[in-house]
Design a protein around this motif. Sequence first.
Motif, PDB file in Angstrom:
ATOM      1  N   VAL A 311       0.833  -1.203   0.000  1.00  0.00           N
ATOM      2  CA  VAL A 311       0.000   0.000   0.000  1.00  0.00           C
ATOM      3  C   VAL A 311       0.869   1.254   0.000  1.00  0.00           C
ATOM      4  N   LEU A 312       1.929   1.253   0.792  1.00  0.00           N
ATOM      5  CA  LEU A 312       2.830   2.408   0.824  1.00  0.00           C
ATOM      6  C   LEU A 312       3.429   2.671  -0.563  1.00  0.00           C
ATOM      7  N   GLY A 313       3.807   1.605  -1.253  1.00  0.00           N
ATOM      8  CA  GLY A 313       4.317   1.769  -2.614  1.00  0.00           C
ATOM      9  C   GLY A 313       3.262   2.312  -3.556  1.00  0.00           C
ATOM     10  N   PHE A 314       2.044   1.833  -3.394  1.00  0.00           N
ATOM     11  CA  PHE A 314       0.937   2.307  -4.231  1.00  0.00           C
ATOM     12  C   PHE A 314       0.652   3.785  -3.986  1.00  0.00           C
ATOM     13  N   LEU A 315       0.640   4.204  -2.732  1.00  0.00           N
ATOM     14  CA  LEU A 315       0.371   5.599  -2.403  1.00  0.00           C
ATOM     15  C   LEU A 315       1.476   6.507  -2.927  1.00  0.00           C
ATOM     16  N   ALA A 316       2.710   6.032  -2.887  1.00  0.00           N
ATOM     17  CA  ALA A 316       3.832   6.850  -3.360  1.00  0.00           C
ATOM     18  C   ALA A 316       3.835   6.979  -4.873  1.00  0.00           C
ATOM     19  N   ALA A 317       3.470   5.912  -5.566  1.00  0.00           N
ATOM     20  CA  ALA A 317       3.523   5.910  -7.031  1.00  0.00           C
ATOM     21  C   ALA A 317       2.299   6.557  -7.658  1.00  0.00           C
ATOM     22  N   GLY A 318       1.168   6.525  -6.949  1.00  0.00           N
ATOM     23  CA  GLY A 318      -0.066   7.058  -7.506  1.00  0.00           C
ATOM     24  C   GLY A 318      -0.742   6.034  -8.390  1.00  0.00           C
TER      25      GLY A 318
END
Length: 411
Positions: A311-318
């Motif tokens: 999720v953290l990766g998803f939030l950072a990448a958009g």
Amino acid sequence: MTASRSVDVLVVGGGPAGLAAAARLAAAGAGRVEVLEREAAAGGVPRHCAHGGFGTWTRPLTGPRYALLLTEAADRAGAAIRTGVTALDWGTAGPVLTAVGPAGAETIEARAVVLATGARERPRAARLVPGSRSAGVYTTGELQQAVHLFGQHIGTRAVVVGAERVSYAAADTVRTAGAEVVALVTEHPRAQTGGVRAHAARLGQRIPLLTDTTVTELLGHGRLSGVRVRHRDGRTAVLACDTVVFTGDFVPDHECARRGGLTLDPGTRGPAVDGSLRTSRPGVFAAGNVLHAVEPAATAAREGARAAAAVLGFLAAGPARPAPAVPLAVEPPLRWIAPNRLTSAARPEHYLLRTEVPLSRTVLYVRQDGRLLHRERLGPCTALPHRTLTLTARWHDRADPEGGEVRVSVD
């Protein structure tokens, strides 16, 4: 009037997977992280498992203590834990859920959602056991809540249906309540767990284990008076009891996933996910026993932490276009595998599998479009239906991301 508001990450389910995910997300600065738990307190199933076996080898804990530590960790990290709130349905676009709680109905929009709704045991009705609706019929969870949370009297003589780890935990609870365990009954030719004698010794009695035996009818009106059983050779008998506990036979609690239109895996019956625990719906992740009923609390917590990292990766990448996913399936006598979708950018730590029948000297084969990707011999111990097998992920990069279904079989 329905209230509307927004959060950064919404976690549905306050058990080990959901709490572990919430703690990591909040500690990493993911913004407002909110947990919805329909029960009166967070912690999930361990909350009413008074026996030990939770935590680590160096710090063994009872279920309630383990649940409390997970809850405190999520709260300390800054996650908002809301109990008595049930997620009902999804919006038509994006990660939007409707929920209802003490303050009424509300609509919650999130940048990402983690589904951690866990698993449930199939009750007597779902197992198609005939008989009257007598008092004294429980699943393991109902039994543990009645005894450990509410201090209820359950009866004096109990039959436990099943012979796996959770069955012995149920027998332990029966003894804690002051009742006698008449027998453990299983349709399998042997107990589905090791250490039968050790379990019985810990309970302080020799418990009759009836293998190759099926409960065919519940007897009694008003209160259970016995169960009728049938042995594999056709003989029948009546076991006198005033309590029966149906154990095991877990299924993912996937109603929320189903209503959200998520692709479900036919083997696990939970949401289909890739190695990063991403579902088929953008921005929606899943972790814990909603993916594979049923694994230990520690496994669920580890998956919650892994989902949080994704999720953290998803939030950072958009938002991004979902990568194509190749289905991963098993052949009989294997039952399911998780994760069960392959994407080039999401390699799991390993895969979990279950078998329908006991297997010895097992060799696993991974193939795609007739091409052998991997061959792996498991340990010398017999693989049992209620024990998890693990398959390495070293072969992941050999799969063609645009090829056909990848299948795992046994020799």
